[in-house]
Scaffold this motif. Structure first.
Motif, mmCIF file in Angstrom:
data_model
loop_
_atom_site.group_PDB
_atom_site.id
_atom_site.type_symbol
_atom_site.label_atom_id
_atom_site.label_comp_id
_atom_site.label_asym_id
_atom_site.label_seq_id
_atom_site.Cartn_x
_atom_site.Cartn_y
_atom_site.Cartn_z
ATOM 1 N N VAL A 49 0.828 -1.200 0.000
ATOM 2 C CA VAL A 49 0.000 0.000 0.000
ATOM 3 C C VAL A 49 0.866 1.255 0.000
ATOM 4 N N ILE A 50 0.642 2.107 -0.988
ATOM 5 C CA ILE A 50 1.334 3.395 -1.079
ATOM 6 C C ILE A 50 0.316 4.511 -0.880
ATOM 7 N N GLY A 51 0.566 5.368 0.094
ATOM 8 C CA GLY A 51 -0.288 6.520 0.336
ATOM 9 C C GLY A 51 0.272 7.759 -0.330
ATOM 10 N N VAL A 52 -0.614 8.592 -0.816
ATOM 11 C CA VAL A 52 -0.236 9.857 -1.457
ATOM 12 C C VAL A 52 -1.134 10.960 -0.919
ATOM 13 N N ILE A 53 -0.522 12.053 -0.493
ATOM 14 C CA ILE A 53 -1.278 13.226 -0.051
ATOM 15 C C ILE A 53 -0.798 14.426 -0.847
ATOM 16 N N GLY A 54 -1.737 15.236 -1.310
ATOM 17 C CA GLY A 54 -1.387 16.455 -2.036
ATOM 18 C C GLY A 54 -2.612 17.319 -2.213
ATOM 19 N N PRO A 59 -6.091 26.377 -4.985
ATOM 20 C CA PRO A 59 -5.058 27.062 -5.756
ATOM 21 C C PRO A 59 -3.824 26.224 -6.089
ATOM 22 N N SER A 60 -3.544 25.213 -5.267
ATOM 23 C CA SER A 60 -2.360 24.371 -5.493
ATOM 24 C C SER A 60 -2.686 23.064 -6.211
ATOM 25 N N ALA A 61 -3.883 22.989 -6.804
ATOM 26 C CA ALA A 61 -4.314 21.734 -7.428
ATOM 27 C C ALA A 61 -3.392 21.277 -8.549
#
Length: 411
Positions: A49-54, A59-61
């Protein structure tokens, strides 16, 4: 029989109490088991499992899209070829809206509920500062594919954090050195007052000091400022022949438009930005004021005028468009998207080279990578260098000469 049962109960109870008292210790290996075949022992997992947050909205989309597009294509490719050590990757992506508090809460969710084995992101330096301590306390392999603040990589404080993107310190050295070699006499430093901008200012000042020089003027602004006329006027009043922009796309565009209003655009002043000035928002909002703007780009993600795009990068651009729509490459900084793409493959390399899913062994294997051929750049890691990229991989490109997200070399 009673004694055996009692001993068994005490053993189970002790393990349970340890898990309650120290939950972070067991998180990283909860789903790992070992299967023995003959004389060989190989680790297996139901899934990796790899988690990604962003920031996927707000505005930073556009920065969040860099992460989402890059990791998704890499995971699709790897899963199609059998996964990591036979384990399929499950990708869990969360939107923090560039809010550090939300970012930390989401990181906790990924670790405790989703049982992530590795993490990629976030895409804003303030968010990275908020979650790095937690990820490292829980021994989660953390790959940073987009945040550029130099202080984010600290091998002693954050031993499980690595970065594929070129950092601000190396970019500042590259930009200051180039400007001086080009004979620029009056150089402006342009940056915001956030953690990112303050760090970039310190990096530029150190680069000037190393050259025995100093900036002609320091132009700072607050994130979200709409009227940038004061910043532009400061550059013009100092008669700067070069302005080094450590700005995100929207802010940079507002400054360029303000320079246009006072008739002080290239060639009167050279605008040279760090990698994030390559955001589509800069071109879209600055319009004609963007003409002549330069930005740092990894050489692998640039092309020569009149030449075809590099084959590997052109293939990835095609994959982005096939997965996310025909306009996908106009919604990202291509080089940053493939930096996140490289993050997934470096995690894979660490797991397979270590023949383990244990964080300490994977970490040690990544530290042994000495010449990795990435889509963004060539990477070299070591125990005392978790920044795998370097300034020698950079070139200067024109932000308005854009083909499938790649920029044309300016020199």
């Amino acid at each position: 029989m009673e004694d055996v049962s009692r001993r068994k109960f005490m053993k189970i109870s002790g393990a349970s109490l340890a898990a309650l008292a120290f939950p972070g210790i067991l998180v990283g290996c909860a789903s790992t088991k070992t299967e023995t075949s003959g004389t060989s022992t190989a680790p297996t997992k139901k899934e990796f499992v790899i988690g990604v947050i962003g920031a996927m909205t707000g505005p930073s989309a556009q920065l969040g899209n860099n992460a989402k597009y890059g990791v998704t294509i890499a995971v699709d490719e790897i899963n199609a070829k059998g996964g990591i050590n036979g384990s399929q990757i499950r990708l869990v992506i969360r939107d923090d809206e560039a809010d550090p508090t939300k970012s930390l809460n989401l990181a906790r969710e990924l670790v405790t509920k989703e049982k992530i084995d590795a993490f990629i992101g976030p895409v804003n330096t303030t968010c990275a500062k908020a979650i790095q301590p937690y990820l490292n306390q829980n021994k989660i392999i953390h790959m940073n594919g987009g945040c550029t603040g130099a202080t984010l990589i600290n091998e002693k404080e954050f031993p499980y954090t690595f970065r594929t993107h070129i950092n601000d310190r190396d970019q500042a050295n590259y930009m200051v050195d180039r400007a001086i070699k080009k004979g620029r006499q009056k150089i402006a430093m342009v940056h915001d007052t956030s953690a990112l901008g303050s760090g970039a200012k310190a990096d530029m000042e150190a680069a000037f000091k190393q050259q025995g020089k100093q900036a002609a003027v320091d132009c700072s602004y607050n994130v979200g400022d709409v009227d940038m006329l004061a910043v532009a006027q400061k550059i013009k009043d100092a008669q700067c022949d070069s302005a080094l922009f450590f700005t995100l796309g929207v802010d940079g565009a507002r400054i360029a438009k303000a320079l246009e209003k006072i008739d002080y655009l290239p060639p009167k002043v050279e605008i040279h930005g760090y990698t994030s000035l390559g955001q589509p928002a800069y071109r879209d909002l600055a319009g004609s004021a963007a003409e002549g703007t330069l930005c740092n780009t990894p050489t692998k993600c640039a092309y020569k005028a009149g030449a075809e795009l590099p084959a590997r990068q052109a293939g990835l651009a095609k994959a982005f468009e096939a997965k996310f729509g025909p306009n996908a490459t106009n919604e990202i900084i291509f080089a940053t998207a493939v930096s996140h793409y490289d993050c997934v493959y470096i995690i894979k390399e660490g797991v397979e080279k270590s023949k383990s899913f244990e964080a300490d062994k994977v970490k040690a294997a990544i530290e042994m990578i000495s010449n990795y051929d990435g889509a963004n750049s060539d990477y070299k890691f070591s125990p005392d260098r978790h920044d795998g990229n370097q300034a020698s991989n950079l070139s200067v490109t024109l932000v308005t000469k854009n083909n499938k997200g790649l920029f044309q070399l300016a020199e």
